[in-house]
Design a protein around this motif. Sequence first.
Motif, PDB file in Angstrom:
ATOM      1  N   UNK A  83      30.280   8.886  40.847  1.00 49.72           N
ATOM      2  CA  UNK A  83      31.511   8.110  40.611  1.00 49.72           C
ATOM      3  C   UNK A  83      32.022   7.771  42.008  1.00 49.72           C
ATOM      4  N   UNK A  84      32.028   8.775  43.053  1.00 50.60           N
ATOM      5  CA  UNK A  84      32.770   8.434  44.072  1.00 50.60           C
ATOM      6  C   UNK A  84      32.215   9.448  45.086  1.00 50.60           C
ATOM      7  N   UNK A  85      32.601   9.382  46.546  1.00 47.39           N
ATOM      8  CA  UNK A  85      32.116  10.408  47.291  1.00 47.39           C
ATOM      9  C   UNK A  85      33.728  10.470  48.281  1.00 47.39           C
ATOM     10  N   UNK A  86      33.739  11.723  48.945  1.00 41.20           N
ATOM     11  CA  UNK A  86      34.583  12.039  49.897  1.00 41.20           C
ATOM     12  C   UNK A  86      34.197  12.712  50.812  1.00 41.20           C
ATOM     13  N   UNK A  87      34.359  11.920  52.318  1.00 34.72           N
ATOM     14  CA  UNK A  87      33.936  12.450  53.518  1.00 34.72           C
ATOM     15  C   UNK A  87      34.905  13.217  54.067  1.00 34.72           C
ATOM     16  N   UNK A  88      34.985  14.472  54.284  1.00 30.96           N
ATOM     17  CA  UNK A  88      36.008  15.022  55.197  1.00 30.96           C
ATOM     18  C   UNK A  88      35.703  15.355  56.449  1.00 30.96           C
ATOM     19  N   UNK A  89      35.854  14.477  57.543  1.00 27.38           N
ATOM     20  CA  UNK A  89      35.614  14.951  58.872  1.00 27.38           C
ATOM     21  C   UNK A  89      36.112  16.042  59.440  1.00 27.38           C
ATOM     22  N   UNK A  90      35.768  17.099  59.148  1.00 25.19           N
ATOM     23  CA  UNK A  90      36.478  18.359  59.679  1.00 25.19           C
ATOM     24  C   UNK A  90      36.376  18.500  60.998  1.00 25.19           C
ATOM     25  N   UNK A  91      35.308  18.196  61.676  1.00 31.45           N
ATOM     26  CA  UNK A  91      35.463  18.002  63.238  1.00 31.45           C
ATOM     27  C   UNK A  91      35.017  16.572  63.355  1.00 31.45           C
ATOM     28  N   UNK A  92      35.973  15.737  63.596  1.00 32.90           N
ATOM     29  CA  UNK A  92      35.774  14.179  63.666  1.00 32.90           C
ATOM     30  C   UNK A  92      34.628  13.886  64.915  1.00 32.90           C
ATOM     31  N   UNK A  93      33.636  13.111  64.383  1.00 30.58           N
ATOM     32  CA  UNK A  93      32.459  12.850  65.141  1.00 30.58           C
ATOM     33  C   UNK A  93      31.433  13.774  65.361  1.00 30.58           C
ATOM     34  N   UNK A  94      31.622  15.063  64.866  1.00 28.86           N
ATOM     35  CA  UNK A  94      30.607  16.218  65.028  1.00 28.86           C
ATOM     36  C   UNK A  94      30.121  16.679  63.784  1.00 28.86           C
ATOM     37  N   UNK A  95      31.103  17.090  62.742  1.00 20.91           N
ATOM     38  CA  UNK A  95      30.583  17.591  61.542  1.00 20.91           C
ATOM     39  C   UNK A  95      31.528  17.390  60.386  1.00 20.91           C
ATOM     40  N   UNK A  96      30.783  16.907  59.115  1.00 22.04           N
ATOM     41  CA  UNK A  96      31.534  16.573  58.120  1.00 22.04           C
ATOM     42  C   UNK A  96      30.939  17.267  56.726  1.00 22.04           C
ATOM     43  N   UNK A  97      31.728  17.486  55.780  1.00 25.08           N
ATOM     44  CA  UNK A  97      31.211  17.773  54.347  1.00 25.08           C
ATOM     45  C   UNK A  97      31.639  16.568  53.624  1.00 25.08           C
TER      46      UNK A  97
END
Length: 155
Positions: A83-97
Motif C-alpha cells: 500500500x505504501x512504503x516509508x524510508x527512514x534515513x537513519x543515517x542520511x545518505x549512508x543507511x536507511x530502513x
Amino acid sequence: MPDEWFVAADGRRRWGRYGAAGILAATRPPRRVLLVRRAGWVHGGRGQWSIPGGALLAGETAIEAAAREFAEEMGSLPAWHPLDRYVDDVVPGEWSYTTILAECADQPDYSATLSDEHDEHVWAPVDEARRMDLFAPFARVLPRLLATLDVRSGR
C-alpha cells in the motif's frame, strides 16, 4: 555478499551493509497489524514489539528484501499487496530502513513457523498497536503508516 554489519560515520553499527527493510502486514478493515516481539538476543532486542525484517542483500530492492525476510522469519504471507512504503534515513545518505505497508487477505497463525529471532507474534488491533512497548525505530514510523491505513479505510 552476505549480511554484515555496517558502521556509519557516527560510529554506530547497524545490521545490513546496504540498509534494511521490513513489512508491516495489515488486514483489511477492521484493521489489525502483525507485530512480533523481538528476542532478547537480537540486535536491539529487549523484548519490544516490531515487524519482521532485516538486511538488504547486494542488488536487492527494499520490497524484495522485506518479502524475503518475512518468509525467513515468519513463513509465507497470505495474498498481499503493498500500500505504501516509508524510508527512514537513519543515517542520511549512508543507511536507511524501509518499511513496506502491505494489506493481506488473512491473519495466519505463525506459531509453528516463527523464527528464533522473535518470541511471539500477534495480530493487534490498530489502537492497541499504538500503545504497545515498541522498538524505538519502529515507533518513530508507525504513526505515518497507521495514518495511511486510516486514509485507505476512509477514516
